[in-house]
Design a protein around this motif. Structure first.
Motif, PDB file in Angstrom:
ATOM      1  N   VAL A   4       5.576   4.783   8.263  1.00  0.00           N
ATOM      2  CA  VAL A   4       5.162   3.945   7.128  1.00  0.00           C
ATOM      3  C   VAL A   4       3.637   3.874   7.149  1.00  0.00           C
ATOM      4  O   VAL A   4       3.018   3.875   8.215  1.00  0.00           O
ATOM      5  CB  VAL A   4       5.773   2.525   7.242  1.00  0.00           C
ATOM      6  N   SER A   5       3.005   3.828   5.966  1.00  0.00           N
ATOM      7  CA  SER A   5       1.546   3.725   5.881  1.00  0.00           C
ATOM      8  C   SER A   5       1.056   2.480   6.622  1.00  0.00           C
ATOM      9  O   SER A   5       1.652   1.407   6.505  1.00  0.00           O
ATOM     10  CB  SER A   5       1.131   3.650   4.411  1.00  0.00           C
ATOM     11  N   PHE A   6      -0.043   2.629   7.375  1.00  0.00           N
ATOM     12  CA  PHE A   6      -0.529   1.510   8.184  1.00  0.00           C
ATOM     13  C   PHE A   6      -0.962   0.333   7.319  1.00  0.00           C
ATOM     14  O   PHE A   6      -0.778  -0.828   7.680  1.00  0.00           O
ATOM     15  CB  PHE A   6      -1.659   1.968   9.117  1.00  0.00           C
ATOM     16  N   ARG A   7      -1.528   0.604   6.132  1.00  0.00           N
ATOM     17  CA  ARG A   7      -1.943  -0.490   5.235  1.00  0.00           C
ATOM     18  C   ARG A   7      -0.739  -1.269   4.726  1.00  0.00           C
ATOM     19  O   ARG A   7      -0.754  -2.498   4.654  1.00  0.00           O
ATOM     20  CB  ARG A   7      -2.741   0.060   4.046  1.00  0.00           C
ATOM     21  N   LYS A   8       0.298  -0.527   4.372  1.00  0.00           N
ATOM     22  CA  LYS A   8       1.516  -1.175   3.887  1.00  0.00           C
ATOM     23  C   LYS A   8       2.143  -2.027   4.996  1.00  0.00           C
ATOM     24  O   LYS A   8       2.593  -3.152   4.756  1.00  0.00           O
ATOM     25  CB  LYS A   8       2.518  -0.108   3.421  1.00  0.00           C
ATOM     26  N   ALA A   9       2.135  -1.513   6.234  1.00  0.00           N
ATOM     27  CA  ALA A   9       2.704  -2.253   7.377  1.00  0.00           C
ATOM     28  C   ALA A   9       1.918  -3.531   7.641  1.00  0.00           C
ATOM     29  O   ALA A   9       2.499  -4.600   7.880  1.00  0.00           O
ATOM     30  CB  ALA A   9       2.705  -1.365   8.620  1.00  0.00           C
ATOM     31  N   MET A  10       0.574  -3.456   7.576  1.00  0.00           N
ATOM     32  CA  MET A  10      -0.262  -4.633   7.819  1.00  0.00           C
ATOM     33  C   MET A  10      -0.063  -5.684   6.725  1.00  0.00           C
ATOM     34  O   MET A  10       0.044  -6.877   7.009  1.00  0.00           O
ATOM     35  CB  MET A  10      -1.735  -4.236   7.909  1.00  0.00           C
ATOM     36  N   LYS A  11      -0.005  -5.232   5.454  1.00  0.00           N
ATOM     37  CA  LYS A  11       0.162  -6.179   4.342  1.00  0.00           C
ATOM     38  C   LYS A  11       1.525  -6.858   4.396  1.00  0.00           C
ATOM     39  O   LYS A  11       1.654  -8.058   4.126  1.00  0.00           O
ATOM     40  CB  LYS A  11      -0.025  -5.446   3.006  1.00  0.00           C
TER      41      LYS A  11
END
Length: 220
Positions: free
Chosen positions: A139-146
């Protein structure tokens, strides 16, 4: 250069307490400290090995150890109903005998108790495990953080900061990416902040995840 300090150690004695409770003579201190680490590692390895679903995470927030003369009480703070809750008594007895066997102590008995956390996504350790699981599933790291920040907002926290470092998305040059929502006053001692650092192994190498959660502020 900024001098970095662990936010938990920085606040010990004000709004943070130790996860181990015991007294020892100076010559026995290091031995007791190693015992604590051995017990914690033993429990986490047992949970990791006996997970029913390989992709699920452990759900252990932290482990408290209270030592007395003839017994050691271990309290596992757990976020999600996993293998330790299902078939509870039998599982806990298995874990207890496993730790006792690894511990090699005749004089001290080990007793294990489990406490469930009401709001698991308010704990940085569980959030870091969630992000690690998402990154392993590509999963994209930005999506995971958000998504992690969205989950934390449901638990009435005042602020959160998430940081990921390493070869993110398999890029050749390692970098640091971070995102913050709300306030995270790291220099304010009366501000209660939960913190954790978590390392995950990916096919590109190791990634480091750090999370700071601003829980509340004591009036003083």
């Amino acid at each position: 250069m900024g001098q970095k300090i662990n936010p938990l150690g920085f606040r010990l004695g004000t709004n943070q307490s130790h996860h181990s409770f015991w007294f020892a003579k100076p010559k026995d201190f290091s031995r007791n400290l190693k015992e604590d680490e051995k017990i914690r590692n033993c429990i986490q390895n047992y949970v990791q090995k006996n997970k029913q679903v390989a992709s699920s995470f452990e759900g252990i927030s932290h482990i408290e150890i209270k030592k007395q003369i003839n017994f050691i009480q271990v309290i596992i703070y757990i976020g999600f109903p996993n293998l330790l809750i299902e078939g509870r008594r039998r599982r806990i007895k298995d874990l207890q005998s496993h730790v006792q066997k690894e511990f090699h102590s005749v004089n001290q008995r080990i007793y294990i108790a489990i406490k469930k956390i009401e709001k698991p996504y308010g704990k940085p350790t569980l959030l870091a495990e969630y992000i690690a699981l998402q990154l392993k599933n590509r999963v994209s790291f930005r999506k995971a953080m958000k998504k992690a920040i969205e989950l934390t907002e449901q638990t009435d926290t005042k602020g959160i900061q998430v940081q990921i470092a390493g070869r993110i998305d398999g890029k050749e040059i390692a970098r640091v990416e971070w995102i913050r929502e709300g306030r995270v006053p790291l220099q304010t001692i009366c501000a209660k902040i939960d913190h954790c650092s978590h390392t995950i192994s990916t096919i590109y190498g190791a990634l480091g995840i750090k999370i700071w959660i601003f829980v509340n502020q004591e009036k003083g």
